[in-house]
Design a protein around this motif. Structure first.
Motif, PDB file in Angstrom:
ATOM      1  N   PRO A   4       0.805  -1.244   0.000  1.00 47.58           N
ATOM      2  CA  PRO A   4       0.000   0.000   0.000  1.00 47.58           C
ATOM      3  C   PRO A   4       0.821   1.269   0.000  1.00 47.58           C
ATOM      4  O   PRO A   4       0.498   2.230  -0.713  1.00 47.58           O
ATOM      5  CB  PRO A   4      -0.839  -0.130   1.269  1.00 47.58           C
ATOM      6  CG  PRO A   4      -0.938  -1.599   1.512  1.00 47.58           C
ATOM      7  CD  PRO A   4       0.375  -2.183   1.064  1.00 47.58           C
ATOM      8  N   THR A   5       1.890   1.317   0.790  1.00 45.65           N
ATOM      9  CA  THR A   5       2.671   2.555   0.833  1.00 45.65           C
ATOM     10  C   THR A   5       3.377   2.798  -0.501  1.00 45.65           C
ATOM     11  O   THR A   5       3.472   3.943  -0.966  1.00 45.65           O
ATOM     12  CB  THR A   5       3.712   2.483   1.966  1.00 45.65           C
ATOM     13  OG1 THR A   5       4.524   1.289   1.798  1.00 45.65           O
ATOM     14  CG2 THR A   5       3.021   2.426   3.330  1.00 45.65           C
ATOM     15  N   GLN A   8       0.764   3.959  -2.958  1.00 46.48           N
ATOM     16  CA  GLN A   8       0.390   5.351  -2.716  1.00 46.48           C
ATOM     17  C   GLN A   8       1.416   6.289  -3.347  1.00 46.48           C
ATOM     18  O   GLN A   8       1.066   7.315  -3.939  1.00 46.48           O
ATOM     19  CB  GLN A   8       0.279   5.595  -1.215  1.00 46.48           C
ATOM     20  CG  GLN A   8      -0.158   7.016  -0.856  1.00 46.48           C
ATOM     21  CD  GLN A   8      -0.291   7.190   0.650  1.00 46.48           C
ATOM     22  OE1 GLN A   8      -0.032   6.286   1.436  1.00 46.48           O
ATOM     23  NE2 GLN A   8      -0.714   8.391   1.053  1.00 46.48           N
ATOM     24  N   TRP A   9       2.696   5.947  -3.209  1.00 47.03           N
ATOM     25  CA  TRP A   9       3.725   6.799  -3.797  1.00 47.03           C
ATOM     26  C   TRP A   9       3.665   6.757  -5.327  1.00 47.03           C
ATOM     27  O   TRP A   9       3.812   7.778  -6.000  1.00 47.03           O
ATOM     28  CB  TRP A   9       5.100   6.345  -3.317  1.00 47.03           C
ATOM     29  CG  TRP A   9       6.204   7.203  -3.885  1.00 47.03           C
ATOM     30  CD1 TRP A   9       6.564   8.452  -3.465  1.00 47.03           C
ATOM     31  CD2 TRP A   9       7.050   6.880  -4.993  1.00 47.03           C
ATOM     32  NE1 TRP A   9       7.586   8.955  -4.231  1.00 47.03           N
ATOM     33  CE2 TRP A   9       7.914   7.993  -5.188  1.00 47.03           C
ATOM     34  CE3 TRP A   9       7.174   5.779  -5.823  1.00 47.03           C
ATOM     35  CZ2 TRP A   9       8.883   8.023  -6.184  1.00 47.03           C
ATOM     36  CZ3 TRP A   9       8.148   5.807  -6.804  1.00 47.03           C
ATOM     37  CH2 TRP A   9       8.981   6.908  -7.001  1.00 47.03           C
ATOM     38  N   LEU A  10       3.430   5.556  -5.893  1.00 50.69           N
ATOM     39  CA  LEU A  10       3.339   5.417  -7.354  1.00 50.69           C
ATOM     40  C   LEU A  10       2.171   6.237  -7.919  1.00 50.69           C
ATOM     41  O   LEU A  10       2.200   6.671  -9.065  1.00 50.69           O
ATOM     42  CB  LEU A  10       3.184   3.950  -7.744  1.00 50.69           C
ATOM     43  CG  LEU A  10       4.408   3.053  -7.501  1.00 50.69           C
ATOM     44  CD1 LEU A  10       4.037   1.588  -7.742  1.00 50.69           C
ATOM     45  CD2 LEU A  10       5.573   3.458  -8.404  1.00 50.69           C
ATOM     46  N   ARG A  11       1.152   6.435  -7.093  1.00 47.63           N
ATOM     47  CA  ARG A  11      -0.031   7.192  -7.534  1.00 47.63           C
ATOM     48  C   ARG A  11       0.119   8.692  -7.288  1.00 47.63           C
ATOM     49  O   ARG A  11      -0.840   9.448  -7.491  1.00 47.63           O
ATOM     50  CB  ARG A  11      -1.273   6.687  -6.822  1.00 47.63           C
ATOM     51  CG  ARG A  11      -1.748   5.316  -7.333  1.00 47.63           C
ATOM     52  CD  ARG A  11      -2.911   4.808  -6.515  1.00 47.63           C
ATOM     53  NE  ARG A  11      -3.490   3.602  -7.105  1.00 47.63           N
ATOM     54  CZ  ARG A  11      -4.392   2.811  -6.493  1.00 47.63           C
ATOM     55  NH1 ARG A  11      -4.797   3.131  -5.250  1.00 47.63           N
ATOM     56  NH2 ARG A  11      -4.856   1.751  -7.088  1.00 47.63           N
ATOM     57  N   SER A  12       1.259   9.165  -6.902  1.00 45.12           N
ATOM     58  CA  SER A  12       1.440  10.587  -6.635  1.00 45.12           C
ATOM     59  C   SER A  12       1.248  11.388  -7.924  1.00 45.12           C
ATOM     60  O   SER A  12       1.592  10.919  -9.021  1.00 45.12           O
ATOM     61  CB  SER A  12       2.818  10.845  -6.050  1.00 45.12           C
ATOM     62  OG  SER A  12       3.828  10.527  -7.005  1.00 45.12           O
ATOM     63  N   PRO A  13       0.698  12.611  -7.833  1.00 43.29           N
ATOM     64  CA  PRO A  13       0.445  13.432  -9.019  1.00 43.29           C
ATOM     65  C   PRO A  13       1.688  13.692  -9.855  1.00 43.29           C
ATOM     66  O   PRO A  13       1.603  13.836 -11.077  1.00 43.29           O
ATOM     67  CB  PRO A  13      -0.123  14.728  -8.441  1.00 43.29           C
ATOM     68  CG  PRO A  13      -0.701  14.336  -7.119  1.00 43.29           C
ATOM     69  CD  PRO A  13       0.202  13.249  -6.591  1.00 43.29           C
ATOM     70  N   ALA A  77      10.415  -2.183  -4.694  1.00 45.13           N
ATOM     71  CA  ALA A  77       9.407  -2.471  -3.668  1.00 45.13           C
ATOM     72  C   ALA A  77       8.064  -2.822  -4.285  1.00 45.13           C
ATOM     73  O   ALA A  77       7.233  -3.482  -3.643  1.00 45.13           O
ATOM     74  CB  ALA A  77       9.261  -1.256  -2.755  1.00 45.13           C
ATOM     75  N   ALA A  78       7.843  -2.399  -5.540  1.00 48.36           N
ATOM     76  CA  ALA A  78       6.573  -2.736  -6.197  1.00 48.36           C
ATOM     77  C   ALA A  78       6.458  -4.239  -6.397  1.00 48.36           C
ATOM     78  O   ALA A  78       5.368  -4.828  -6.283  1.00 48.36           O
ATOM     79  CB  ALA A  78       6.472  -2.012  -7.541  1.00 48.36           C
ATOM     80  N   GLY A  79       7.575  -4.891  -6.721  1.00 46.39           N
ATOM     81  CA  GLY A  79       7.588  -6.341  -6.847  1.00 46.39           C
ATOM     82  C   GLY A  79       6.816  -6.887  -8.021  1.00 46.39           C
ATOM     83  O   GLY A  79       6.438  -8.063  -8.034  1.00 46.39           O
ATOM     84  N   THR A  80       6.542  -6.090  -9.019  1.00 47.72           N
ATOM     85  CA  THR A  80       5.804  -6.565 -10.190  1.00 47.72           C
ATOM     86  C   THR A  80       6.212  -5.745 -11.405  1.00 47.72           C
ATOM     87  O   THR A  80       6.901  -4.725 -11.278  1.00 47.72           O
ATOM     88  CB  THR A  80       4.286  -6.484  -9.954  1.00 47.72           C
ATOM     89  OG1 THR A  80       3.591  -7.164 -11.026  1.00 47.72           O
ATOM     90  CG2 THR A  80       3.812  -5.034  -9.902  1.00 47.72           C
ATOM     91  N   GLY A  81       5.772  -6.168 -12.597  1.00 45.46           N
ATOM     92  CA  GLY A  81       6.242  -5.553 -13.822  1.00 45.46           C
ATOM     93  C   GLY A  81       5.519  -4.262 -14.192  1.00 45.46           C
ATOM     94  O   GLY A  81       4.588  -3.798 -13.513  1.00 45.46           O
ATOM     95  N   LEU A  82       5.963  -3.703 -15.306  1.00 42.48           N
ATOM     96  CA  LEU A  82       5.460  -2.405 -15.758  1.00 42.48           C
ATOM     97  C   LEU A  82       3.960  -2.440 -16.045  1.00 42.48           C
ATOM     98  O   LEU A  82       3.228  -1.523 -15.654  1.00 42.48           O
ATOM     99  CB  LEU A  82       6.231  -1.963 -17.015  1.00 42.48           C
ATOM    100  CG  LEU A  82       5.772  -0.652 -17.654  1.00 42.48           C
ATOM    101  CD1 LEU A  82       5.940   0.512 -16.691  1.00 42.48           C
ATOM    102  CD2 LEU A  82       6.551  -0.390 -18.954  1.00 42.48           C
ATOM    103  N   VAL A  83       3.492  -3.446 -16.757  1.00 45.13           N
ATOM    104  CA  VAL A  83       2.068  -3.504 -17.118  1.00 45.13           C
ATOM    105  C   VAL A  83       1.214  -3.518 -15.862  1.00 45.13           C
ATOM    106  O   VAL A  83       0.213  -2.782 -15.746  1.00 45.13           O
ATOM    107  CB  VAL A  83       1.780  -4.740 -17.995  1.00 45.13           C
ATOM    108  CG1 VAL A  83       0.279  -4.909 -18.209  1.00 45.13           C
ATOM    109  CG2 VAL A  83       2.500  -4.624 -19.336  1.00 45.13           C
ATOM    110  N   GLU A  84       1.599  -4.333 -14.885  1.00 42.63           N
ATOM    111  CA  GLU A  84       0.813  -4.442 -13.662  1.00 42.63           C
ATOM    112  C   GLU A  84       0.822  -3.139 -12.864  1.00 42.63           C
ATOM    113  O   GLU A  84      -0.210  -2.744 -12.281  1.00 42.63           O
ATOM    114  CB  GLU A  84       1.345  -5.590 -12.801  1.00 42.63           C
ATOM    115  CG  GLU A  84       1.132  -6.987 -13.360  1.00 42.63           C
ATOM    116  CD  GLU A  84       2.089  -7.322 -14.493  1.00 42.63           C
ATOM    117  OE1 GLU A  84       1.807  -8.277 -15.241  1.00 42.63           O
ATOM    118  OE2 GLU A  84       3.131  -6.617 -14.640  1.00 42.63           O
TER     119      GLU A  84
END
Length: 414
Positions: A4-5, A8-13, A77-84
Motif C-alpha cells: 500500500p505505501t 500510494q507513492w506510485l499514484r502521486s500526481p 518495492a513494487a515487486g511486479t512488472g510495468l504492465v501491472e
C-alpha cells in the motif's frame, strides 16, 4: 499485490504524466513492455519524482526504455512488472492489437457469411455485390450495425426483389418476411439504407436523395409502398374467369366505366386470361376519359406518367398473354419518350402513332401562329423504336402533349 505505501507513492500526481504516457504506449504495443518513450517532465516536482523512480537525474524530458523500467519495477518495492504497475495506477489497459485482430477476424467472418447468403439468394457472381460490400466496409457502417444479421438481412431482401421480378411485394410484406416486423424497412432504418445502396448499384441508378426518389427506386424493382394505396387506371378490360375482380371489371366495361385496380386486386386477378385483342396504353388520363365518355369499344391502360409498380405488373401480365398486343402512346417531349422507351422495351409493346412522321404531323396540327410552341425541356432520350423521332424532335424543338392529340387517338379506338 503492490504494498500500500508503495502504491500510494506510485499514484502521486508528480508521476501521473509518466504513467499516462506509458499507458498509451502499452495500449499500442499490445501490452508488451518494449521500445523507448520520451516523457516530458513539466515541473521540478515531476522531475524529482521521475528521477527517484528511475534512479537517475532527469531534465525537462527523459527517454524511458520500457523493458529496463519493467525490470527495475520487478526488483523494486513494487515487486511486479510495468504492465501491472500501470494498471494498478491507471486502470486496466486494453490490448488494441488484440482488439484490432479480433475485429479483423469478425469482419472477415461476417463478410464470409454475407457472401454465403448472397449465393443462397441467387446473387452469386454478380459484380455489384462485391462493390456494395466494399462500399459498406469503407463507409464505417459495420461498426454501427445493431447486429451482424442486418447485413445478411439486406442481402436476403436484395435477393428477393432482384432475383424474381415477377413477384409483387409491398415494402411492409417484404420487411415482415425478412425481419419479422412490418417496420423493418422503414425509411429511417439502417436496413433500408443498406438495401437501397444495393439496388442503386444493381440497377445502375442515381443514389436517391429524397423520399420521392427512394419510393421510386423501390418501385423500380417491383416493391410498392403498400398493396392498396396505389392503383392502375384501366378501361374496357374484360378478363375471363369467375369471381371478383374479373367479374367486376367485365361489369364496369359493359357500362363503359373506368376501373382502378390496386396491387391487392391484381394479385387476385392473376393469372390473367383475356381474349386476343389490342390493349392501348396511354400516358395521360384524358385519353382514357374521352374514350369512356364516347363509350368506345377499346381496352385501355393509363400509366399516369411514369408507371408505378402496379401499372407495370398489369402491363407485364398483359404482355405475357398469347394474342394480346400492347400499343403505346405518350407525350412528345423528352420525359415522355424516355417513359415510352422503358415501357416498350420492358413489355414488347408497339408504338401507337408514336414515330417521327406522327410527331411531325402533330407539330403541324397543333401549331398556332398566335402562340409560340412549347420548347422541349429535360434530358434528350434515344428513340430506339424510331431513331428518326429523336432527330425530328431536335429539329422542331417543340413539345406536343398527348391530350392535344385526343381526337386523332380516339379515331383509332373507335
Amino acid at each position: 499485490m503492490i504494498p500500500p505505501t508503495t502504491l500510494q507513492w506510485l499514484r502521486s500526481p508528480s508521476l501521473a504524466p509518466l504513467w499516462t504516457s506509458l499507458r498509451g504506449r502499452l495500449q499500442r504495443n499490445g501490452r508488451r513492455a518494449e521500445g523507448r518513450l520520451t516523457v516530458h517532465c513539466g515541473s521540478p516536482q515531476d522531475r524529482d519524482a521521475i528521477g527517484q523512480l528511475l534512479g537517475r537525474a532527469v531534465g525537462a524530458s527523459v527517454t524511458v526504455d520500457l523493458a529496463a523500467l519493467d525490470r527495475l519495477l520487478r526488483s523494486s518495492a513494487a515487486g511486479t512488472g510495468l504492465v501491472e504497475v500501470v494498471e494498478a495506477v491507471t486502470g486496466p489497459i486494453p490490448d488494441r492489437r488484440a482488439a484490432a485482430a479480433a475485429e479483423r477476424d469478425r469482419r472477415a467472418s461476417l463478410r464470409g457469411q454475407v457472401l454465403a447468403t448472397a449465393s443462397e439468394a441467387g446473387l452469386d457472381g454478380q459484380e455489384w455485390v462485391t462493390d456494395w460490400l466494399d462500399g459498406v466496409w469503407r463507409s464505417g457502417i459495420i461498426g454501427r450495425l445493431p447486429s451482424p444479421s442486418a447485413l445478411t438481412q439486406a442481402v436476403t431482401v436484395l435477393g428477393l426483389v432482384l432475383g424474381d421480378t415477377s413477384r409483387l411485394w409491398s415494402r411492409g410484406e417484404l420487411a415482415e418476411q425478412v425481419t419479422g416486423t412490418a417496420h423493418g424497412l422503414d425509411d429511417d432504418t439502417l436496413l433500408n439504407r443498406l438495401v437501397l445502396r444495393g439496388i442503386t448499384l444493381a440497377t445502375a441508378s442515381a443514389p436517391p436523395s429524397s423520399a420521392v426518389e427512394r419510393r421510386s427506386l423501390w418501385e423500380s424493382v417491383g416493391v410498392a409502398g403498400d398493396t392498396v394505396a396505389t392503383t392502375v387506371l384501366t378501361y374496357g378490360l374484360c378478363p375471363l374467369g369467375d369471381g371478383f375482380p374479373a367479374g367486376h371489371l367485365r361489369d364496369r366495361a359493359s357500362h363503359h366505366a373506368e376501373a382502378h385496380l390496386t396491387l391487392r386486386d391484381l394479385r387476385r386477378l392473376l393469372p390473367l386470361a383475356l381474349e386476343p385483342q389490342t390493349v392501348y396504353v396511354c400516358e395521360n388520363p384524358r385519353i382514357l376519359e374521352a374514350a369512356a365518355q364516347l363509350a368506345l369499344p377499346a381496352a385501355m391502360v393509363c400509366t399516369l406518367g411514369n408507371p408505378t409498380v402496379v401499372t407495370l405488373a398489369l402491363l407485364d401480365a398483359l404482355a405475357a398473354l398469347d394474342g394480346v398486343q400492347l400499343r403505346y402512346h405518350g407525350d412528345f417531349d423528352w420525359p415522355g419518350v424516355a417513359i415510352a422507351g422503358r415501357v416498350m422495351r420492358r413489355t414488347g409493346a408497339f408504338p401507337w402513332r408514336f414515330g417521327a412522321a406522327d410527331y411531325q404531323a402533330a407539330v403541324l396540327a397543333t401549331r398556332d401562329p398566335q402562340t409560340p410552341p412549347h420548347r422541349l425541356t429535360g434530358t434528350p432520350a434515344a428513340t430506339w423504336w424510331d431513331p428518326g423521332l429523336a432527330t425530328a424532335m431536335h429539329q422542331e424543338d417543340a413539345a406536343v402533349h398527348e391530350e392535344r392529340l385526343t381526337d386523332t387517338l380516339l379515331a383509332d379506338l373507335g
